[in-house]
Write a protein that holds these residues in place. Structure first.
Motif, PDB file in Angstrom:
ATOM      1  N   LYS A  22       0.857  -1.406   0.028  1.00 56.40           N
ATOM      2  CA  LYS A  22      -0.120  -0.412  -0.193  1.00 56.40           C
ATOM      3  C   LYS A  22       0.674   1.423  -0.097  1.00 56.40           C
ATOM      4  CE  LYS A  22      -4.181  -2.004   2.391  1.00 56.40           C
ATOM      5  NZ  LYS A  22      -4.904  -1.905   3.497  1.00 56.40           N
ATOM      6  N   GLU A  24       0.873   5.828   0.457  1.00 55.69           N
ATOM      7  CA  GLU A  24      -0.400   6.409   0.892  1.00 55.69           C
ATOM      8  C   GLU A  24       0.653   7.843   0.578  1.00 55.69           C
ATOM      9  OE1 GLU A  24      -2.189   6.858   4.708  1.00 55.69           O
ATOM     10  OE2 GLU A  24      -3.461   8.476   4.274  1.00 55.69           O
ATOM     11  N   ASN A  26       0.770  12.376   1.472  1.00 58.29           N
ATOM     12  CA  ASN A  26      -0.637  13.260   1.791  1.00 58.29           C
ATOM     13  C   ASN A  26      -0.267  14.825   1.759  1.00 58.29           C
ATOM     14  OD1 ASN A  26       2.336  13.732   2.757  1.00 58.29           O
ATOM     15  ND2 ASN A  26       1.616  13.957   4.854  1.00 58.29           N
ATOM     16  N   ALA A  72      -5.414   9.910  -3.298  1.00 62.49           N
ATOM     17  CA  ALA A  72      -4.387   9.840  -2.073  1.00 62.49           C
ATOM     18  C   ALA A  72      -3.313   9.024  -2.144  1.00 62.49           C
ATOM     19  CB  ALA A  72      -4.748  10.093  -0.524  1.00 62.49           C
ATOM     20  N   HIS A  73      -3.620   7.206  -2.869  1.00 61.71           N
ATOM     21  CA  HIS A  73      -3.233   6.254  -2.766  1.00 61.71           C
ATOM     22  C   HIS A  73      -3.398   4.800  -3.614  1.00 61.71           C
ATOM     23  CE1 HIS A  73      -5.818   7.076   1.261  1.00 61.71           C
ATOM     24  NE2 HIS A  73      -4.793   6.215   2.119  1.00 61.71           N
ATOM     25  N   ASN A  75      -2.309   1.826  -5.001  1.00 63.27           N
ATOM     26  CA  ASN A  75      -2.108   0.101  -4.215  1.00 63.27           C
ATOM     27  C   ASN A  75      -1.439  -0.680  -5.700  1.00 63.27           C
ATOM     28  OD1 ASN A  75      -2.561   1.290  -1.224  1.00 63.27           O
ATOM     29  ND2 ASN A  75      -4.874   0.426  -2.197  1.00 63.27           N
TER      30      ASN A  75
END
Lengths: 112, 114
Positions: A22, A24, A26, A72-73, A75
């Motif tokens: 994963k 992420e 910011n 924002a992600h 995977n």
């Protein structure tokens, strides 16, 4: 607060298994990437996404499937792991066009 | 073929000595150019970048690089190396094709001797 974070940092698994990594961010960036660093430290882009849309797929086997649920992600899911998939996988992001990429700390995947 | 070449696999420099790491690229148009550093077990940190303008660019940690169009080179320099500079250094190119991506050189491992 880490700008680009990946989990897990280390992953050891057996051949044939399915695993996910994963990522992420910011930073509010629109573009996210996966890069692979092999045992000789060579880095190569695998995928890039812009606003959840796949932009680049660099002839990666279809056992690798990226998924971007939101901006924002990003995977990375890998099916039927093979020994040759052992590597360090880096997530990265970039903002407006033609700016630098920011990298996560990497996920070291070891397939045994 | 389009590529990024870092001809030196390893370089050993004495602490306090100057450093130059070489990078050559082969792309038709002037690409965007970057140097990243990777410490053991760490991710990649941007040292500096060149997009346009002044061909001598300053980066973090006292590094600089000079873009030479005629030589298709973007060499990284530091006047005085510190032991903490020991790491792997990657030159990278964004071919500026409209699709953002980085093409990396094979890296140069810098060793710093006392």
């Amino acid at each position: 607060d880490t700008a680009v974070s990946q989990t897990p940092k280390y992953l050891v698994t057996q051949m044939g298994n399915d695993k996910s990594i994963k990522c992420e961010q910011n930073l509010g960036h629109d573009t996210m990437y996966w890069y692979k660093q092999d045992s000789k430290k060579f880095l190569k882009i695998m995928f890039s996404y812009n606003n959840k849309e796949l932009i680049i797929n660099e002839t990666v086997p279809n056992r690798f499937s990226p998924k971007s649920p939101d901006k924002a992600h990003l995977n990375l899911h890998i099916n039927s792991l093979e020994l040759g998939d052992s590597a360090v996988y880096f997530c990265a992001t970039s903002g407006r066009p033609n700016t630098e990429a920011f990298f996560g700390q990497g996920t070291r995947l070891t397939v045994v | 073929a389009q590529s990024v070449t870092q001809p030196d696999i390893h370089i050993t420099v004495s602490e306090g000595a100057s450093l130059e790491l070489r990078c050559n690229y082969s792309y038709g148009a002037t690409p965007y150019l970057f140097w990243y550093v990777q410490s053991p077990g760490q991710g990649l940190q941007l040292l500096l970048k060149y997009f346009s303008g002044d061909t001598l660019v300053q980066g973090i940690k006292g590094f600089e690089a000079e873009f030479k169009r005629s030589q298709s080179s973007f060499n990284l320099r530091k006047p005085s190396v510190h032991w903490s500079d020991a790491a792997e250094y990657f030159c990278a190119v964004d071919p500026n094709t409209g699709f953002q991506k980085l093409v990396f050189g094979t890296g140069t491992r810098l060793l710093v001797s006392p």
